[in-house]
Motif scaffolding. Structure first.
Motif, PDB file in Angstrom:
ATOM      1  N   SER A 254     -16.185  -8.241 -17.332  1.00 17.48           N
ATOM      2  CA  SER A 254     -14.918  -7.523 -17.896  1.00 17.48           C
ATOM      3  C   SER A 254     -13.872  -8.451 -17.272  1.00 17.48           C
ATOM      4  O   SER A 254     -13.814  -8.995 -16.279  1.00 17.48           O
ATOM      5  CB  SER A 254     -14.511  -6.199 -16.858  1.00 17.48           C
ATOM      6  OG  SER A 254     -13.286  -5.985 -17.086  1.00 17.48           O
TER       7      SER A 254
ATOM      8  N   GLY B  62     -11.528 -12.112 -19.452  1.00 18.21           N
ATOM      9  CA  GLY B  62     -11.558 -13.570 -19.962  1.00 18.21           C
ATOM     10  C   GLY B  62     -10.960 -14.490 -19.412  1.00 18.21           C
ATOM     11  O   GLY B  62     -10.424 -15.447 -20.111  1.00 18.21           O
TER      12      GLY B  62
ATOM     13  N   VAL C  39     -11.760  -2.941 -20.645  1.00 19.06           N
ATOM     14  CA  VAL C  39     -12.657  -2.137 -20.093  1.00 19.06           C
ATOM     15  C   VAL C  39     -11.828  -0.993 -19.396  1.00 19.06           C
ATOM     16  O   VAL C  39     -10.755  -1.199 -18.838  1.00 19.06           O
ATOM     17  CB  VAL C  39     -13.298  -2.874 -19.091  1.00 19.06           C
ATOM     18  CG1 VAL C  39     -14.315  -2.055 -18.154  1.00 19.06           C
ATOM     19  CG2 VAL C  39     -14.208  -4.096 -19.580  1.00 19.06           C
TER      20      VAL C  39
ATOM     21  N   LEU D 138      -8.523 -19.699  -7.173  1.00 16.86           N
ATOM     22  CA  LEU D 138      -9.455 -20.019  -8.434  1.00 16.86           C
ATOM     23  C   LEU D 138     -10.808 -20.868  -7.886  1.00 16.86           C
ATOM     24  O   LEU D 138     -11.807 -20.583  -8.651  1.00 16.86           O
ATOM     25  CB  LEU D 138      -8.553 -20.803  -9.583  1.00 16.86           C
ATOM     26  CG  LEU D 138      -9.513 -21.046 -10.906  1.00 16.86           C
ATOM     27  CD1 LEU D 138     -10.459 -19.850 -11.328  1.00 16.86           C
ATOM     28  CD2 LEU D 138      -8.798 -21.782 -11.728  1.00 16.86           C
TER      29      LEU D 138
HETATM   30  C1  LIG Z   1       1.689 -19.854  -8.377  1.00 20.03           C
HETATM   31  C2  LIG Z   1       0.310 -19.542  -8.422  1.00 20.03           C
HETATM   32  C3  LIG Z   1      -0.436 -20.906  -8.146  1.00 20.03           C
HETATM   33  C4  LIG Z   1      -1.688 -20.998  -8.178  1.00 20.03           C
HETATM   34  N1  LIG Z   1      -2.470 -22.083  -7.983  1.00 20.03           N
HETATM   35  C5  LIG Z   1      -3.585 -22.311  -7.879  1.00 20.03           C
HETATM   36  C6  LIG Z   1      -4.516 -23.672  -7.808  1.00 20.03           C
HETATM   37  O1  LIG Z   1      -3.821 -24.334  -7.837  1.00 20.03           O
HETATM   38  N2  LIG Z   1      -5.741 -23.502  -7.438  1.00 20.03           N
HETATM   39  C7  LIG Z   1      -6.387 -22.183  -7.439  1.00 20.03           C
HETATM   40  O2  LIG Z   1      -7.931 -22.388  -6.998  1.00 20.03           O
HETATM   41  N3  LIG Z   1      -5.922 -21.046  -7.488  1.00 20.03           N
HETATM   42  C8  LIG Z   1      -4.304 -20.976  -7.702  1.00 20.03           C
HETATM   43  N4  LIG Z   1      -3.838 -20.006  -7.990  1.00 20.03           N
HETATM   44  C9  LIG Z   1      -4.857 -18.708  -8.035  1.00 20.03           C
HETATM   45  C10 LIG Z   1      -5.350 -18.531  -9.351  1.00 20.03           C
HETATM   46  O3  LIG Z   1      -4.285 -18.454 -10.508  1.00 20.03           O
HETATM   47  C11 LIG Z   1      -6.379 -17.371  -9.481  1.00 20.03           C
HETATM   48  O4  LIG Z   1      -7.256 -17.472  -8.574  1.00 20.03           O
HETATM   49  C12 LIG Z   1      -7.278 -17.089 -10.629  1.00 20.03           C
HETATM   50  O5  LIG Z   1      -6.325 -17.155 -12.043  1.00 20.03           O
HETATM   51  C13 LIG Z   1      -8.270 -16.105 -10.781  1.00 20.03           C
HETATM   52  O6  LIG Z   1      -9.034 -16.096 -11.929  1.00 20.03           O
HETATM   53  P1  LIG Z   1      -9.638 -14.932 -12.315  1.00 20.03           P
HETATM   54  O7  LIG Z   1     -10.334 -15.178 -13.573  1.00 20.03           O
HETATM   55  O8  LIG Z   1     -10.613 -14.117 -11.236  1.00 20.03           O
HETATM   56  O9  LIG Z   1      -8.406 -13.750 -12.736  1.00 20.03           O
HETATM   57  P2  LIG Z   1      -7.542 -13.808 -13.930  1.00 20.03           P
HETATM   58  O10 LIG Z   1      -6.886 -15.169 -14.233  1.00 20.03           O
HETATM   59  O11 LIG Z   1      -6.363 -13.087 -13.472  1.00 20.03           O
HETATM   60  O12 LIG Z   1      -8.189 -13.368 -15.199  1.00 20.03           O
HETATM   61  C14 LIG Z   1      -8.465 -12.000 -15.265  1.00 20.03           C
HETATM   62  C15 LIG Z   1      -8.554 -11.601 -16.847  1.00 20.03           C
HETATM   63  O13 LIG Z   1      -8.905 -10.255 -16.853  1.00 20.03           O
HETATM   64  C16 LIG Z   1      -8.445  -9.823 -18.155  1.00 20.03           C
HETATM   65  N5  LIG Z   1      -8.416  -8.266 -17.635  1.00 20.03           N
HETATM   66  C17 LIG Z   1      -7.758  -7.478 -16.666  1.00 20.03           C
HETATM   67  N6  LIG Z   1      -8.213  -6.262 -16.736  1.00 20.03           N
HETATM   68  C18 LIG Z   1      -8.907  -6.076 -17.778  1.00 20.03           C
HETATM   69  C19 LIG Z   1      -9.655  -5.007 -18.531  1.00 20.03           C
HETATM   70  N7  LIG Z   1      -9.762  -3.758 -17.954  1.00 20.03           N
HETATM   71  N8  LIG Z   1     -10.473  -5.327 -19.627  1.00 20.03           N
HETATM   72  C20 LIG Z   1     -10.604  -6.639 -20.202  1.00 20.03           C
HETATM   73  N9  LIG Z   1      -9.967  -7.558 -19.575  1.00 20.03           N
HETATM   74  C21 LIG Z   1      -9.319  -7.524 -18.640  1.00 20.03           C
HETATM   75  C22 LIG Z   1      -6.860 -10.354 -18.081  1.00 20.03           C
HETATM   76  O14 LIG Z   1      -6.391 -10.224 -19.254  1.00 20.03           O
HETATM   77  C23 LIG Z   1      -7.042 -11.921 -17.550  1.00 20.03           C
HETATM   78  O15 LIG Z   1      -7.299 -12.306 -18.708  1.00 20.03           O
HETATM   79  C24 LIG Z   1      -2.577 -19.697  -8.180  1.00 20.03           C
HETATM   80  C25 LIG Z   1      -1.800 -18.544  -8.147  1.00 20.03           C
HETATM   81  C26 LIG Z   1      -0.449 -18.392  -8.334  1.00 20.03           C
HETATM   82  C27 LIG Z   1       0.039 -17.184  -8.354  1.00 20.03           C
END
Ligand SMILES: Cc1cc2nc3c(=O)[nH]c(=O)nc-3n(C[C@H](O)[C@H](O)[C@H](O)COP(=O)(O)OP(=O)(O)OC[C@H]3O[C@@H](n4cnc5c(N)ncnc54)[C@H](O)[C@@H]3O)c2cc1C
Length: 411
Positions: free
Chosen positions: A14, A16, A137, A313
């Protein structure tokens, strides 16, 4: 309930975002089928993460991604701490000092949306790399030998996807985590953070600025980083600063307020050319468990933290790599599903003892208001940076090297 895994059933992912993409690629390399469901119509140009620490670059190298990221990103071996009150550089850390310990002795600045785009560009043409946009989802039901996921398609219809496991990579507000009734324990900061990107070359303004910088200030601490941005445009400097507790997003993103914020840092007669600005609500939270029945969590669905230190991330990618190995072994029938409990034990500890602890400490370090404590903290930071062994120990923790090593030893 006993656990059976049918090889007909793919792993359903769930979300992307970047963690989903890394997990998908790691499963693909293992020959485990997956279906990724992303609610948006196309990859989101998410300007949040950019900093990738040495262990993360090594993991992405194993997947064949690092060479592209290095070619298109910015290597940043050095980072600096500055005292914004006295306009003084307090400390410098050079990851080159760890060159005998790590494969990539630098932080790589490469925006998270580029990682998503890159994986799709390299693998999206293969029908086995099953990524579906415009699929949201909604909920799911767990059974003895499979999981059924209800998904809303772009025309509003509900389609059922049958999977062996469901991995929530759907961010901090994860539908999967909520559906599995897993608590998300922690707190939300009262102030929001704003990120402002400008094309103005700050190194031309002040040569003490490195590619990655932290500024301590009792009212307005700052993270200042450089990224490449888009190829046809100049590089971008990103300021991340706290907003006032009652300041609205509209107020903070007004041209006047953004110019005032940037000029408080680097005085300038002309206005700054602003590339983008985003406001974020910031929390420190970790899910009680990262696995429950056929549900697994990775990335922000499992843990969120403040961005000071760039760890969210990175931790999510470490989850994805750790999980892919275990889930592949379980899916192939080579391991008992209990192995997934080890995933929680290892990655939960990495989140709480390393990422949460370090990011909370980082924020306290930068925002300290008490003048005596502030001086003490800055003196400590200076002393650490001036002692080679202490500086190396600091970097091992700050760059998540200790996190990976310590949690890998948990069994
Ligand atoms: C200002 C800022 C700077 C940052 N800088 C850093 C950095 O330099 N280094 C670092 O390690 N981290 C950094 N982070 C943290 C980082 O951005 C996140 O930890 C990261 O985006 C997490 O990735 P993810 O794939 O888990 O979630 P997300 O990037 O949030 O992706 C989740 C995806 O799921 C999709 N989604 C949600 N609900 C559903 C659903 N029900 N059905 C289908 N799709 C769905 C969304 O559309 C999205 O595309 C930073 C955060 C901020 C706020």
């Amino acid at each position: 309930m006993g656990f059976l895994v049918s090889k007909r059933d793919p792993v359903i992912i769930s979300g992307g975002g970047p963690v989903a993409m890394v997990l998908a690629l790691a499963l693909y390399r293992e020959g485990v089928p997956f279906t990724m469901l992303e609610q948006l119509d196309e990859p989101f140009v998410d300007q949040r993460a950019a900093s990738h620490h040495p262990p993360t670059i090594s993991m992405l190298n194993e997947l064949g991604l690092a060479e592209y990221m290095i070619a298109e990103g910015l290597k940043s071996p050095v980072y600096r701490f500055h005292d914004r009150v006295n306009h003084e550089t307090i400390a410098e850390f050079d990851l080159g000092d760890l060159k005998d310990e790590v494969e990539f002795p630098y932080v790589l600045q490469y925006e998270q949306y580029k990682l998503v785009r890159k994986v799709i560009a390299l693998f999206g043409h293969d029908p086995a790399f099953d990524v579906r946009f415009s699929h949201t989802v909604k909920n799911f039901e767990q059974f003895n030998d499979h999981i059924l996921v209800n998904v809303q398609c772009s025309d509003g219809s509900i389609e059922k996807f049958r999977g062996s496991y469901l991995v929530g990579c759907d961010g901090g507000r994860s539908v999967v985590r909520k559906g599995a009734e897993i608590n998300f324990v922690g707190f939300t900061y009262p102030e929001k953070f704003i990120k402002i990107g400008t094309y103005f070359d700050l190194t031309a303004h002040d040569n003490r600025i490195a590619i990655r910088n932290y500024f301590s200030h009792p009212d307005e601490w700052c993270n200042l980083f450089k990224v490449r941005g888009e190829p046809d445009k100049p590089d971008i400097w990103r300021f991340v600063v706290p907003m006032r507790v009652n300041e609205t997003e509209e107020e903070a993103k007004s041209e006047q307020a953004m110019q005032a914020r940037l000029k408080r840092f680097f005085e300038r007669d002309q206005n700054y050319e602003i590339a983008y600005a985003n406001v974020y609500t910031v929390s420190q939270r970790v899910a009680d468990t990262f696995n429950k029945g056929r549900v697994l969590l990775a990335g922000d669905s499992a843990h969120v933290n403040n961005p000071i230190g760039g760890m969210g991330l990175n931790g999510g990618i470490h989850d994805a790599i750790n999980l892919a190995k275990k889930l592949s072994a379980v899916w192939k029938g080579d391991s008992d599903p209990d192995l997934l409990n080890l995933y929680t034990r290892q990655r939960h500890k990495a989140s709480t003892d390393f990422t949460q602890a370090q990011t909370i400490a980082n924020k306290k370090q930068l925002e300290e208001r008490d003048p005596i404590m502030r001086k003490k903290r800055l003196d400590e930071m200076r002393a650490i940076s001036e002692d080679k062994e202490k500086a190396k120990a600091y970097m091992r923790r700050a760059q998540l090297i200790d996190s990976v090593a310590t949690t890998a030893a948990i069994n």
